[in-house]
Every structure is written in C-alpha cells, then in structure tokens.
Scaffold this motif. Sequence first.
Motif, PDB file in Angstrom:
ATOM      1  N   THR A   1      62.760  79.987-123.249  1.00 18.04           N
ATOM      2  CA  THR A   1      62.120  79.107-122.273  1.00 18.04           C
ATOM      3  C   THR A   1      63.205  78.501-121.391  1.00 18.04           C
ATOM      4  O   THR A   1      64.115  77.816-121.881  1.00 18.04           O
ATOM      5  CB  THR A   1      61.331  77.983-122.964  1.00 18.04           C
TER       6      THR A   1
ATOM      7  N   THR B   1      64.172  76.078-118.212  1.00 17.43           N
ATOM      8  CA  THR B   1      63.721  74.963-117.377  1.00 17.43           C
ATOM      9  C   THR B   1      64.735  74.740-116.267  1.00 17.43           C
ATOM     10  O   THR B   1      65.941  74.647-116.521  1.00 17.43           O
ATOM     11  CB  THR B   1      63.575  73.675-118.213  1.00 17.43           C
TER      12      THR B   1
ATOM     13  N   SER C   1      59.377  75.364-115.394  1.00 20.89           N
ATOM     14  CA  SER C   1      59.681  76.084-116.637  1.00 20.89           C
ATOM     15  C   SER C   1      59.160  77.515-116.574  1.00 20.89           C
ATOM     16  O   SER C   1      58.105  77.787-115.983  1.00 20.89           O
ATOM     17  CB  SER C   1      59.055  75.360-117.838  1.00 20.89           C
TER      18      SER C   1
ATOM     19  N   ASP D   1      59.099  81.411-119.005  1.00 23.28           N
ATOM     20  CA  ASP D   1      59.392  82.177-120.216  1.00 23.28           C
ATOM     21  C   ASP D   1      60.080  83.466-119.817  1.00 23.28           C
ATOM     22  O   ASP D   1      59.595  84.215-118.963  1.00 23.28           O
ATOM     23  CB  ASP D   1      58.105  82.494-120.984  1.00 23.28           C
TER      24      ASP D   1
END
Length: 674
Positions: free
Chosen positions: A5, A7, A53, A55
Amino acid sequence: MPSYTVTVATGSQWFAGTDDYVYLSLEGTMGCSERHLLDKPFYNDFERGAVDSYDVTVEEDLGEIQLIKIEKRKYWYQDDWYLKYITVKTPVGDYLEFPCYRWITDEKEIVLRDGRAKLPRDDKTQILKQHRRKELETRQKTYRWKEWHPGFPLSIDAHSHSDLPRDIQFDNEKGVDFILNYSKAMENLYVNRFMHMFQSSWSDFADFERIFVRISNTISEYVMQHWKEDFMFGYQFLNGCNPVLIRRCTEIPKKLPVTMDMVECSLERNLTLEEEVKQGNIFIVDYELLDGVDANKTDPCTIQHLAAPICLLYKNLENKIVPIAIQLGQNPGPDNPIFLPSDATYDWLLAKIWVRSSDFHIHQTVTHLLRTHLVSEVFSIAMFRQLPAVHPLFKLLVPHMRFTIAINTKAREQLICECGLFDKANATGGGGHVQMVQKAMKDLTYSSLCFPEEIKAKGMDSKEDIPYYYYRDDGIKVWEAIKSFAEDVIHIYYESDEVVCEDVELQAFIKDIYVYGMRGVKASGFPKMIRTREKLAEYLTVIIFTTSAQHAAVNFGQYDWCSWIPNAPPTMRRPPPTEKGTVTIEQIVESLPDRGRSCWHLGAVWALSQFQDNELFLGMYPDEHFVEKPVKEAMAKFRKNLDEIVNTITERNKNKKLPYYYLSPDRIPNSVAV
C-alpha cells in the motif's frame, strides 16, 4: 501475490498539485517491481494538499524496500508537482517512510531512499552507494559557485531568481519582489506622495513626523520621542538593531586624543579617565571600516557624504551607557574636533547623528548583508553540494537554509546590484557597499561567528558589569539551546570522534565552506576539517545560530530603530562639521535625507522588518526529514528549552518601555528568508 500500500502526500503550496501521468516502481533487496501508473490526467489525484493511497501488486516478494522511483510524464503542458513524502506498507505490515519535500518539474526520474538517516559508512550495498554518489554528482552540477564581486564570499551561479533550481525558489516570487514590496510599504505607510521628491528638504525635525507612522506604545514611537537623549543613543549600542560593535575600551587610541579636561564633567566616580578605563567603565565604537569608502555619486543633483567616526562611551553610576566624546574622522587635527556633551546643543546633536548614520551603514552592509545573508548562503550552497538528502546533517540543516539562496539572488538582482534600490537612498550605494564588504572580509572569522566567544572577545560578557545587555543575555540562552540540540543529534549518529573523522561527506562540506565561502583564507580561522564531536557540535551551532538567531537579532528591529529618520539617516547631504560653534538647526535638517530618500528608506526598513507569510520559527520542523524516534525526542526537548527561553524573556519584558524581544525564539525564523 504480494501487495504494497503506497500513500502519496502532495504539498499544500499554491500550484503544488499535478494533472500529469505519475508512475511508481519499488526496488528491494530481492528485486524490482514493474512501473505502475498511479494517476492519469483529470483523475483528481495529487491535488494540492491531497494524500492519495494505492495498492501496488507485484509478482514476487521484493525483500526490504530500498528505493522508490517516481516518474512524472507531461500530459499537456509543464505542470510542476510538489511531493512531500511517500509511505509504503509492506505485505507483512511494516511501514516505511520516504521523505521527498521537492518539486518534480520535468520528465526525469527521481529516486527516493527511506527516511532513516545514514552516514556514508552505513551504506553496505552497491545500489545505495551508487544512489548516494549520483545524487551528489547531480547536485554539484546544479549548485555551482560563482564570484559576484572580487573579495566576496562566493555565491550561487544564477543571474536571476528564475535561474535557480525549483526546489530553492520562493513559492511565490511576487512576495519577495523588492521593488513591489518597497512600493507597497510606502503606500501602506501613506508616504508615496513624497517618494519622488528628491532634493526637497524637510523644514525641521517635526516635519519628519509627516511620514512617521505613529503606533502607540511601540519602540519606534519611543525612539521618536527620545532620540536626542544621550541615554537613548548609548542604549542602541546594546539593544538596537546593530548591537554587535560596542567593545570595552582597554586603552584610549592615539588617534582619539581625548583628555581628562574634555570629559571630566561626564565622569561620575571622581576618577581620572585612565582610572575609569582600568576599571572597565569606558567603551568604544570605531567606524574605521568606513574610512576611504566612496560616497554615492549616482545622483549628480545630490552630493552625499560619509564619515568614519570614533565614539567613546561611559558606564555611569546608573549602569547606563552614555556617549562622552565623538570624533567624526579617523585622523585627529584642528579640522577634526572632538565633540563633547558640554558643547553647544546642536554641535553635539549633529555629531551623534553622524554616528547613527555611520552605524546604519555598517549595520546594513556588514552586520546584516555580509555576516548573516552572504555567510548563510555559503553554508547553504555547501550543504546542497556535499551532503545527500539521506545524511543526518542535511536533514538537520535543510530547514535552516529555506529560501536563503533565493532571497540573496533576488537581492543581487534588484537591491544591491548596479542601479539597484540600494542606490536610491543610501550614501554607500553606487559601489560603496561593495568596498565595505571587501574590507570587512578580513574580520569575518570563525571565532567571530561563535556568539559567546565574540561577546567575550569584546569584553562585554560580564552581566554584573553590564546588566542591561539583553542581546547578549538572550543570545547566550538561544546559543546554548541550539548547541544542546546539535549535540543530541550528533550523539545519535556519531558514536565516536573517529566516526566524525571518517565521514567523507561531512569533511567535503567543511572544506567547501573554507575554500569557496572563506576563499581559502587561513586567517579566517574556519577549519578545513573537523575531528571531534565537540567541534562538530560547535560548528553546527554556528551555522544554525547565524541563519536563525543572529539574522533575527539584526534584521527585525529595523523599523523599530530606523523608521525615525534622524535616528538612522541612510545618507547625509552635507559634510561633517570641521569646527565647533557653527551648527544650526537649519544645517542639521539640510544634512539629513531629502523627502524622496526618506520615503524610500522608510519603505525599505518596513519591508525588511516583516515576517514571511507562513513563517517557520526556530524549532518548527513541519517537513519530517527525520523519521527516527530518538531525533524526534531531541526535537521535542529543543522546543521545550526554547519555550522556557520565551517565557523568561516575556516575563523580563513586562512593563518595560523598551522591551527586547528580537531573540525570543517565537520571533526567530528558522532561516534567512527576508
């Protein structure tokens, strides 16, 4: 498949966001990810102040993430993006922080390391060593030294603000446009109707009030009311905007042939002048540097004049510092009399005005320009050239270099250049200021930037003997707080003196400052290398103190002390008097600046005394270059120490007619930015 993840935080400055294509890839100890498209045009990601954010799924475990690569590809037009930081959550739940705090301005790839500070010896893998080396190679091509004038400390190789790397430019260039700011200041002060009235004299002292903005219960108003008094004249050497020149007199110089008969009526202890000197009650300020400096000749309609006075002062029984003798030239003789408090009122007043004018010139060009602005630029350029972003000392120093190169470049572009604003109102314009810097370089030593050492060298260190020297008292407190903070950070990363010696990047930084900043002058006392943690702490304290506290002490009081024109004339239009008993009020007014120059001066000291929008004060570090807990604890301790100093100063200043607050940490910007 493993998933990370990511950010991404965008800056909150104007135009910090981007609509361009943004790609990211991860590089770990076990492999690299493919390039991932994070944002397409008009997806509304990476907007100003946004935190987005994503993935990122990879084929196989990448191991420990070492680098993040970011690419921005232009969609339609050049769209700069300010990237604050990236955080990565690994498949096992660990969080990694990758500080950036840079503008991404073109289509080149930028590579970020995680936020843990590392010395060169800490990098074991080839990929990290190579990244470190490449960053410095790129920076050294970008941040180049250049000689602006012979004999000056070297400065940045840039003709204008727009030539600078985007990372060190002001967020809003209009906010630091000197011409615009001075004009706005004169408009706000309601003096723009006078600004073009060059050669037009004021009628009398009261006439100066037509351009003086009265703000009740302020220092500027107090100065206007009391500027003629000997106490006010002497007090400014201790706590005005140039409190760095006064020194204890250990021997009356031969070039100032003062006799006991001249000053006997000013001495209060029934001692001879020689005995007063031995007891430490006599002080001196010598403006020898101005001797031989050419006065401004840019306006053929106005002849301007300079003097190089010597002023003798006395600590009376009330512990107040008052003047007892003034000679307006360096060479004694019948046409260079020594003026005394017992002389005719206007003789003595004009002599003091000449000293105040000379003090203004030394303050602007030496105390302020050379010893804070130009020196801080040297520190800044050397830092960018020799310390990579991962180095703990880069992380420590970079908040204290914010906008310094930018403000100096703007000054060379508009203010102190040939035909610049400095020429409009100052007697040292037109090249005199250049001569002054060249002459002052011989006194620019490392020890003179060590605050406690310099105070002691001038014989001004005793609080008992000189109890009202608040510049000294507050400066020592701030110096010690900064030094304690520097020591804490050093002990986190340098476990021994040997580690200091082995840090090749640190030693290159120190050498750059000595070779290019101080021009390799051995007499400057600047070290060529640093061998101990103790010396490193002192050196870092010099840098941080100079760029923050010292600049604040000599910059932000300019409107307070210089807005009343007779107290700080930027030019004198008649030569110094050569005999006593002939001075009239008309002669004094005709000597003082005309209406036009007075207004330009007023606009300048107003503009220079204002804090920047969104100013960051000492101890405020919103950009988290450091991520380690021990350093954050050191920062918290530093802020606590600074808060205690603020409280002490606030308590002392209560009910004072002349409060001293320029070295209160909540009024000390982190860097030289105005």
